[in-house]
Design a protein around this motif. Structure first.
Motif, PDB file in Angstrom:
ATOM      1  N   GLY A   1       0.812  -1.213   0.000  1.00 40.18           N
ATOM      2  CA  GLY A   1       0.000   0.000   0.000  1.00 40.18           C
ATOM      3  C   GLY A   1       0.843   1.259   0.000  1.00 40.18           C
ATOM      4  N   THR A   2       1.951   1.234   0.715  1.00 45.67           N
ATOM      5  CA  THR A   2       2.861   2.383   0.744  1.00 45.67           C
ATOM      6  C   THR A   2       3.555   2.545  -0.604  1.00 45.67           C
ATOM      7  OG1 THR A   2       3.208   2.148   3.120  1.00 45.67           O
ATOM      8  CG2 THR A   2       4.894   3.351   1.898  1.00 45.67           C
ATOM      9  N   VAL A   3       3.941   1.438  -1.213  1.00 46.63           N
ATOM     10  CA  VAL A   3       4.561   1.486  -2.539  1.00 46.63           C
ATOM     11  C   VAL A   3       3.620   2.150  -3.541  1.00 46.63           C
ATOM     12  CG1 VAL A   3       5.306   0.038  -4.484  1.00 46.63           C
ATOM     13  CG2 VAL A   3       6.099  -0.464  -2.172  1.00 46.63           C
ATOM     14  N   ARG A   4       2.332   1.793  -3.474  1.00 52.51           N
ATOM     15  CA  ARG A   4       1.357   2.381  -4.397  1.00 52.51           C
ATOM     16  C   ARG A   4       1.087   3.841  -4.062  1.00 52.51           C
ATOM     17  NH1 ARG A   4      -1.147  -2.836  -3.574  1.00 52.51           N
ATOM     18  NH2 ARG A   4      -2.419  -1.918  -1.900  1.00 52.51           N
ATOM     19  N   ALA A   5       0.810   4.130  -2.788  1.00 54.73           N
ATOM     20  CA  ALA A   5       0.399   5.485  -2.398  1.00 54.73           C
ATOM     21  C   ALA A   5       1.510   6.505  -2.584  1.00 54.73           C
ATOM     22  CB  ALA A   5      -0.076   5.482  -0.944  1.00 54.73           C
ATOM     23  N   GLU A   6       2.738   6.115  -2.259  1.00 52.86           N
ATOM     24  CA  GLU A   6       3.863   7.053  -2.312  1.00 52.86           C
ATOM     25  C   GLU A   6       4.573   7.027  -3.665  1.00 52.86           C
ATOM     26  OE1 GLU A   6       4.602   9.190   0.000  1.00 52.86           O
ATOM     27  OE2 GLU A   6       3.442   8.478   1.716  1.00 52.86           O
TER      28      GLU A   6
END
Length: 231
Positions: free
Chosen positions: A65-70
């Motif tokens: 999720g962090t890879v996608r969001a950031e």
């Protein structure tokens, strides 16, 4: 705070034993994002610490999720950081490790398509088929959920003993619950954010873990704290 690369690296030493170090930024009132992203919290000295922590690690562990969001890019590092690693007997690039139960990741995202070495994705044995299997090494741990402890042990067996986690809050909460966190590097930004922003960790209930403050560095109005497990 001395921003000389060697002096800064000395504040974040590699350990002789396996260590999971976590790096987060939060506002003075505890918000982990501004408008949904951590970029709004950044300030003087933050990038230097961020880059140093990546430079000294063996592997960077991040939730999908962090890879996608950031919008994570490839883990390439600067030429000077790569030279530091080689001079200290480390591979030129650290390993990128993404934790994903769903394998809902875009193989065209630069973290995969421009990666100097193929990333590893920690998942579970019930994970669905996904095109991400063509651009990353998939390691299943656990039957229906990712077994984080088992995944970290596999990384240690590969020689990646100095692990850095950059989130997100759900992954950190799970790591705290599994008692896997050895160090927390927390940057405190001089902002009051309010609103609905979450905190740096959320997850299942777990007993508090005592940590010791190893340093407090100041650059401008930014505060850089490093906590480690108490002896």
């Amino acid at each position: 705070m001395n921003l000389d690369p060697e002096a800064l690296a000395a504040h974040y030493p590699r350990a002789e034993r396996p260590v999971l170090r976590v790096n987060f930024i939060a506002s003075a009132d505890g918000a982990v994002t501004v408008d949904g992203l951590s970029a709004g919290l950044q300030g003087p000295g933050d990038k230097e610490v961020f880059d140093t922590l990546r430079m000294v690690c063996d592997a960077l562990v991040v939730a999908a999720g962090t890879v996608r969001a950031e919008g994570y890019d490839a883990l390439r590092l600067t030429p000077s950081a790569r030279a530091w690693r080689v001079a200290h007997g480390l591979p030129e690039f650290p390993l990128m490790v993404i934790v994903s139960g769903s394998l809902d990741l875009d193989p065209a995202q630069p973290v995969f398509s421009d990666a100097p070495i193929p990333p590893v994705v920690l998942t579970h044995r019930a994970a669905p088929d996904s095109p991400i299997r063509e651009v990353a090494e998939i390691i299943p741990t656990g039957d229906t959920e990712v077994d984080l402890a088992a995944g970290l042990r596999l990384l240690h067996e590969r020689g990646a003993t100095q692990l850095l986690c950059e989130g997100g809050p759900g992954l950190l909460g799970s790591m705290i619950a599994a008692d896997l966190v050895d160090e927390l590097c927390l940057t405190v930004a001089p902002l009051l954010v309010g609103g609905p922003a979450g905190r740096i960790a959320h997850g299942p209930p777990s007993p508090p873990r005592r940590m010791s403050l190893r340093h407090a560095l100041i650059h401008g109005d930014m505060l850089f704290l490093r906590y480690a497990r108490s002896a």
